[in-house]
Motif scaffolding. Structure first.
Motif, PDB file in Angstrom:
ATOM      1  N   LYS A  98      46.427 -88.331  -5.819  1.00  0.00           N
ATOM      2  CA  LYS A  98      45.374 -87.341  -6.066  1.00  0.00           C
ATOM      3  C   LYS A  98      44.494 -87.714  -7.251  1.00  0.00           C
ATOM      4  O   LYS A  98      43.345 -87.272  -7.346  1.00  0.00           O
ATOM      5  CB  LYS A  98      45.971 -85.947  -6.270  1.00  0.00           C
ATOM      6  N   GLU A  99      44.999 -88.564  -8.152  1.00  0.00           N
ATOM      7  CA  GLU A  99      44.164 -88.999  -9.270  1.00  0.00           C
ATOM      8  C   GLU A  99      42.990 -89.847  -8.770  1.00  0.00           C
ATOM      9  O   GLU A  99      41.899 -89.782  -9.332  1.00  0.00           O
ATOM     10  CB  GLU A  99      45.012 -89.781 -10.282  1.00  0.00           C
ATOM     11  N   VAL A 100      43.219 -90.619  -7.733  1.00  0.00           N
ATOM     12  CA  VAL A 100      42.136 -91.383  -7.126  1.00  0.00           C
ATOM     13  C   VAL A 100      41.214 -90.443  -6.341  1.00  0.00           C
ATOM     14  O   VAL A 100      39.986 -90.526  -6.432  1.00  0.00           O
ATOM     15  CB  VAL A 100      42.682 -92.487  -6.201  1.00  0.00           C
ATOM     16  N   SER A 101      41.819 -89.536  -5.587  1.00  0.00           N
ATOM     17  CA  SER A 101      41.014 -88.590  -4.797  1.00  0.00           C
ATOM     18  C   SER A 101      40.120 -87.734  -5.677  1.00  0.00           C
ATOM     19  O   SER A 101      39.002 -87.397  -5.279  1.00  0.00           O
ATOM     20  CB  SER A 101      41.932 -87.694  -3.954  1.00  0.00           C
ATOM     21  N   ASN A 102      40.588 -87.389  -6.866  1.00  0.00           N
ATOM     22  CA  ASN A 102      39.763 -86.591  -7.774  1.00  0.00           C
ATOM     23  C   ASN A 102      38.505 -87.350  -8.187  1.00  0.00           C
ATOM     24  O   ASN A 102      37.433 -86.755  -8.337  1.00  0.00           O
ATOM     25  CB  ASN A 102      40.563 -86.194  -9.022  1.00  0.00           C
ATOM     26  N   MET A 103      38.622 -88.670  -8.359  1.00  0.00           N
ATOM     27  CA  MET A 103      37.442 -89.474  -8.685  1.00  0.00           C
ATOM     28  C   MET A 103      36.495 -89.546  -7.500  1.00  0.00           C
ATOM     29  O   MET A 103      35.272 -89.431  -7.638  1.00  0.00           O
ATOM     30  CB  MET A 103      37.860 -90.883  -9.116  1.00  0.00           C
ATOM     31  N   VAL A 104      37.057 -89.739  -6.305  1.00  0.00           N
ATOM     32  CA  VAL A 104      36.233 -89.787  -5.100  1.00  0.00           C
ATOM     33  C   VAL A 104      35.514 -88.458  -4.897  1.00  0.00           C
ATOM     34  O   VAL A 104      34.329 -88.409  -4.545  1.00  0.00           O
ATOM     35  CB  VAL A 104      37.104 -90.146  -3.873  1.00  0.00           C
ATOM     36  N   LEU A 105      36.221 -87.367  -5.143  1.00  0.00           N
ATOM     37  CA  LEU A 105      35.624 -86.025  -5.060  1.00  0.00           C
ATOM     38  C   LEU A 105      34.452 -85.886  -6.027  1.00  0.00           C
ATOM     39  O   LEU A 105      33.374 -85.386  -5.656  1.00  0.00           O
ATOM     40  CB  LEU A 105      36.684 -84.967  -5.365  1.00  0.00           C
ATOM     41  N   PHE A 106      34.626 -86.312  -7.255  1.00  0.00           N
ATOM     42  CA  PHE A 106      33.556 -86.248  -8.254  1.00  0.00           C
ATOM     43  C   PHE A 106      32.312 -86.993  -7.775  1.00  0.00           C
ATOM     44  O   PHE A 106      31.191 -86.489  -7.861  1.00  0.00           O
ATOM     45  CB  PHE A 106      34.054 -86.837  -9.573  1.00  0.00           C
ATOM     46  N   LEU A 107      32.510 -88.189  -7.217  1.00  0.00           N
ATOM     47  CA  LEU A 107      31.372 -88.991  -6.765  1.00  0.00           C
ATOM     48  C   LEU A 107      30.724 -88.409  -5.519  1.00  0.00           C
ATOM     49  O   LEU A 107      29.518 -88.563  -5.310  1.00  0.00           O
ATOM     50  CB  LEU A 107      31.823 -90.434  -6.516  1.00  0.00           C
ATOM     51  N   ALA A 108      31.505 -87.738  -4.683  1.00  0.00           N
ATOM     52  CA  ALA A 108      30.955 -87.092  -3.486  1.00  0.00           C
ATOM     53  C   ALA A 108      30.164 -85.844  -3.830  1.00  0.00           C
ATOM     54  O   ALA A 108      29.234 -85.462  -3.114  1.00  0.00           O
ATOM     55  CB  ALA A 108      32.086 -86.738  -2.525  1.00  0.00           C
ATOM     56  N   SER A 109      30.512 -85.219  -4.932  1.00  0.00           N
ATOM     57  CA  SER A 109      29.907 -83.942  -5.308  1.00  0.00           C
ATOM     58  C   SER A 109      28.606 -84.136  -6.075  1.00  0.00           C
ATOM     59  O   SER A 109      28.280 -85.238  -6.537  1.00  0.00           O
ATOM     60  CB  SER A 109      30.880 -83.138  -6.180  1.00  0.00           C
ATOM     61  N   ASP A 110      27.885 -83.046  -6.262  1.00  0.00           N
ATOM     62  CA  ASP A 110      26.630 -83.089  -7.017  1.00  0.00           C
ATOM     63  C   ASP A 110      26.869 -83.238  -8.515  1.00  0.00           C
ATOM     64  O   ASP A 110      25.919 -83.439  -9.281  1.00  0.00           O
ATOM     65  CB  ASP A 110      25.820 -81.821  -6.751  1.00  0.00           C
ATOM     66  N   GLU A 111      28.121 -83.173  -8.949  1.00  0.00           N
ATOM     67  CA  GLU A 111      28.441 -83.348 -10.373  1.00  0.00           C
ATOM     68  C   GLU A 111      28.103 -84.762 -10.847  1.00  0.00           C
ATOM     69  O   GLU A 111      27.877 -84.981 -12.040  1.00  0.00           O
ATOM     70  CB  GLU A 111      29.928 -83.067 -10.616  1.00  0.00           C
ATOM     71  N   SER A 112      28.078 -85.713  -9.919  1.00  0.00           N
ATOM     72  CA  SER A 112      27.776 -87.111 -10.274  1.00  0.00           C
ATOM     73  C   SER A 112      26.347 -87.482  -9.891  1.00  0.00           C
ATOM     74  O   SER A 112      26.052 -88.639  -9.584  1.00  0.00           O
ATOM     75  CB  SER A 112      28.766 -88.046  -9.570  1.00  0.00           C
ATOM     76  N   SER A 113      25.450 -86.508  -9.942  1.00  0.00           N
ATOM     77  CA  SER A 113      24.093 -86.667  -9.397  1.00  0.00           C
ATOM     78  C   SER A 113      23.263 -87.774 -10.045  1.00  0.00           C
ATOM     79  O   SER A 113      22.277 -88.220  -9.464  1.00  0.00           O
ATOM     80  CB  SER A 113      23.331 -85.339  -9.504  1.00  0.00           C
ATOM     81  N   TYR A 114      23.636 -88.241 -11.243  1.00  0.00           N
ATOM     82  CA  TYR A 114      22.859 -89.294 -11.893  1.00  0.00           C
ATOM     83  C   TYR A 114      23.618 -90.623 -11.929  1.00  0.00           C
ATOM     84  O   TYR A 114      23.240 -91.550 -12.642  1.00  0.00           O
ATOM     85  CB  TYR A 114      22.455 -88.866 -13.306  1.00  0.00           C
ATOM     86  N   SER A 115      24.693 -90.709 -11.159  1.00  0.00           N
ATOM     87  CA  SER A 115      25.481 -91.943 -11.094  1.00  0.00           C
ATOM     88  C   SER A 115      25.211 -92.660  -9.791  1.00  0.00           C
ATOM     89  O   SER A 115      25.444 -92.111  -8.708  1.00  0.00           O
ATOM     90  CB  SER A 115      26.984 -91.625 -11.188  1.00  0.00           C
ATOM     91  N   THR A 116      24.726 -93.891  -9.882  1.00  0.00           N
ATOM     92  CA  THR A 116      24.566 -94.730  -8.693  1.00  0.00           C
ATOM     93  C   THR A 116      24.627 -96.192  -9.096  1.00  0.00           C
ATOM     94  O   THR A 116      24.237 -96.554 -10.211  1.00  0.00           O
ATOM     95  CB  THR A 116      23.270 -94.413  -7.918  1.00  0.00           C
ATOM     96  N   GLY A 117      25.172 -97.026  -8.193  1.00  0.00           N
ATOM     97  CA  GLY A 117      25.314 -98.446  -8.477  1.00  0.00           C
ATOM     98  C   GLY A 117      26.374 -98.751  -9.511  1.00  0.00           C
ATOM     99  O   GLY A 117      26.388 -99.835 -10.097  1.00  0.00           O
ATOM    100  N   SER A 118      27.298 -97.817  -9.708  1.00  0.00           N
ATOM    101  CA  SER A 118      28.283 -97.948 -10.787  1.00  0.00           C
ATOM    102  C   SER A 118      29.695 -98.162 -10.260  1.00  0.00           C
ATOM    103  O   SER A 118      30.008 -97.853  -9.118  1.00  0.00           O
ATOM    104  CB  SER A 118      28.249 -96.712 -11.681  1.00  0.00           C
TER     105      SER A 118
END
Length: 244
Positions: A213-233
């Motif tokens: 779930k620690e990995v899934s939590n990161m995937v969730l963050f990137l799927a969500s709008d919370e990571s809206s300014y993260s790309t190519g990272s």
């Protein structure tokens, strides 16, 4: 929690393992999820358990035709796709001199070509949705050496992620890669590998392997709008092993 409310997600390799963990968390967070895998029996049994917000589509991720079918089935069931998690992958613990060309190409097809095909296939649907997030699962071996063939493809996923992020940014589509270290999946912690994993964990700065779930939590963050300014990272979840 509703961090993925109104979102439609495709997760490949989701009949078991980390893909299943991602799917369960996405559903908890309000997403409608399309699970794909070659293992039809396990995949269908899982969606029967998960309920009406999940469907299963049998897929060979290295097939362009299968990708078209997955997108079509996703839109028929839930509407345009907002999230793609390219999770499917295989490895092979062989020395370079023992890997055949057939072995090598199979790993490249499943780990690398599938990511290209998935990103390309999902773009029209994401444009209909007004944008989206693509999460490509690489590995810590996309940063440092590991098994030949597996490492090659995981470095490639890292590079494709960056190139695609630049291409797709004008369309409002973000693309990021996740780089897990050793995860406590059933395959990793089974009796014949348990001792080796425990020995390796002593080399990890955090002195343990990751829970799924620690990995899934990161995937969730990137799927969500919370990571809206993260790309190519690159998002690394390895307990500090590649920082040494």
């Amino acid at each position: 929690m509703n961090r993925l409310s109104e979102k439609v997600a495709i997760i490949t390799g989701a009949a078991q393992g980390m893909g299943e963990t991602h799917a369960r968390l996405f559903l908890e967070e309000g997403a409608k999820v399309v699970l794909t895998d070659l293992n039809e029996e396990k995949g269908q049994a899982l969606v029967d358990e998960l309920g009406e917000n999940a469907i299963f589509v049998k897929q060979n991720v290295a097939s362009e035709e299968d990708w078209s079918n997955v997108i079509e089935k996703a839109e028929e069931a839930f509407g345009p796709v907002n999230v793609l998690v390219n999770n499917a992958g295989i490895t092979m613990a062989k020395n370079m001199m023992d890997i055949t060309l057939e072995d090598y190409r199979r790993i490249v097809d499943i780990n690398q070509v599938s990511v290209f095909l998935g990103m390309k296939a999902v773009v029209p649907s994401m444009k209909k949705a007004g944008g989206g997030s693509i999460v490509n699962i690489s590995s810590m071996n996309g940063l440092v050496a590991g098994a030949v063939a597996y490492t090659d493809t995981k470095f490639a996923v890292r590079g494709m992620t960056k190139a695609a992020a630049i291409n797709l940014a004008p369309m409002g589509i973000r693309v990021n890669s996740v780089h897990p270290g050793v995860i406590a999946t059933p395959m990793v912690v089974q009796e014949d590998t348990k001792a080796a994993v425990e020995a390796f964990s002593k080399q990890i700065p955090l002195k343990r392997v990751a829970e799924p779930k620690e990995v899934s939590n990161m995937v969730l963050f990137l799927a969500s709008d919370e990571s809206s300014y993260s790309t190519g990272s690159e998002f690394v979840i390895d307990g500090g092993i590649t920082a040494q």
